[in-house]
Design an enzyme around this catalytic site. Sequence first.
Site, PDB file in Angstrom:
ATOM      1  N   ASP A   1      41.226  39.971  47.003  1.00 22.63           N
ATOM      2  CA  ASP A   1      42.552  39.334  47.162  1.00 22.63           C
ATOM      3  C   ASP A   1      43.007  38.526  45.947  1.00 22.63           C
ATOM      4  OD1 ASP A   1      40.973  36.974  49.474  1.00 22.63           O
ATOM      5  OD2 ASP A   1      41.103  36.892  47.288  1.00 22.63           O
TER       6      ASP A   1
ATOM      7  N   CYS B   1      43.064  61.173  36.592  1.00 19.36           N
ATOM      8  CA  CYS B   1      42.746  60.803  35.189  1.00 19.36           C
ATOM      9  C   CYS B   1      42.166  59.397  35.080  1.00 19.36           C
ATOM     10  CB  CYS B   1      44.015  60.932  34.342  1.00 19.36           C
ATOM     11  SG  CYS B   1      45.208  59.619  34.680  1.00 19.36           S
TER      12      CYS B   1
ATOM     13  N   ASN C   1      35.580  39.682  47.516  1.00 17.32           N
ATOM     14  CA  ASN C   1      36.983  39.768  47.942  1.00 17.32           C
ATOM     15  C   ASN C   1      37.820  40.506  46.903  1.00 17.32           C
ATOM     16  OD1 ASN C   1      36.081  38.239  50.058  1.00 17.32           O
ATOM     17  ND2 ASN C   1      36.853  36.303  49.237  1.00 17.32           N
TER      18      ASN C   1
ATOM     19  N   HIS D   1      34.061  44.187  44.190  1.00 16.24           N
ATOM     20  CA  HIS D   1      34.687  45.279  44.958  1.00 16.24           C
ATOM     21  C   HIS D   1      36.095  45.608  44.489  1.00 16.24           C
ATOM     22  CE1 HIS D   1      31.763  44.122  48.454  1.00 16.24           C
ATOM     23  NE2 HIS D   1      31.166  44.813  47.507  1.00 16.24           N
TER      24      HIS D   1
END
Length: 243
Positions: A102, A128, A100, A117
Amino acid sequence: MLSQALKSLLRPDKRVVVLTGAGISAESGVPTFRGEDGLWKKFKPEELATFDAFISNPQLVWEWYEYRRKLISEVKPNPAHHSLVKMEDFFEDFHLITQNVDGLHQKAGSKKVIELHGNIKRNKCIKCGQEFEELEFSSKEIPPKCTCGGMLRPDVVWFGEMLPAQAINEAFKVSSLCDIFFSIGTSAVVYPAAHLPVVAKQGGAYLIEVNIERTELSDLADEVFLGKAGEILPEIAKVIREA
Ligand code: BV8
Ligand code: ZN
């Protein structure tokens, strides 16, 4: 509800790894990816969660993430997140790996979280690579620009992109060494994350799945708890407290 085998395993000296997916945040009100109210219902992953989609339609992808960031800013961790904080305190060797983005595990108080992730609150420059925590950037453009002129993007892992090396390497290491592996609220279809429970099982771990429905992983699991994470995890945490 818990088997004798599991109850005897839930001891502080056991090495425990937990992998969570969108399902653990569902009861907080965050739509899952593939469920009924899934995020993908309105859009398709290849349209939005890929670098090509961003380059070909930066405004659409940026707005989709802004919609999700706003939704996530208004939700709270649920009993499932809080139970994992208790488990982190109970087990001497505990690792929480999440797919997740979140940030709800950290909001609930989990101290060591491996984010496979990325995190939706963070942005980074596509030119950059500079990272920007939430709302640090000033430009009003959509998507905002970095001081170097490059476009900002959400600092999440899109399909076809590599996962952060440090995070995925540590995830595989602790999964291969653990005694108990919990797979919670994930459809177990996104790789390489979906490989972690398999590696744990190959390493001799007792594999537990918590999900409202069976998944591709269920046949491999030693125990499958069918039900909501927000109801099942407090039960498991209670047994641990009484241990
Ligand atoms: C990589 C961040 C390669 C972004 C995400 C074909 C074409 C293209 C790629 C591939 C392909 N085949 C395989 C791939 C690889 C691809 C992949 O696995 N695709 C799948 C779909 C087949 N993987 C990748 O691209 C990864 N990168 O492989 O790199 C590479 C290799 C070498 C060199 C260069 C590159 C990157 C994957 C990461 C993608 N990013 N998210 C964003 O969030 O916007 S993935 C996204 O899916 C989320 O992170 C989410 O967490 C994750 C997994 O989904 P789940 O968490 O499981 O959520 P889902 O909705 O599916 O399921 C929810 C579950 O909860 C359900 O089972 C439901 O029953 C349950 N549930 C619901 N409510 C509850 C509940 N359970 C308990 N209680 C409840 N209350
Ligand atoms: Zn820049």
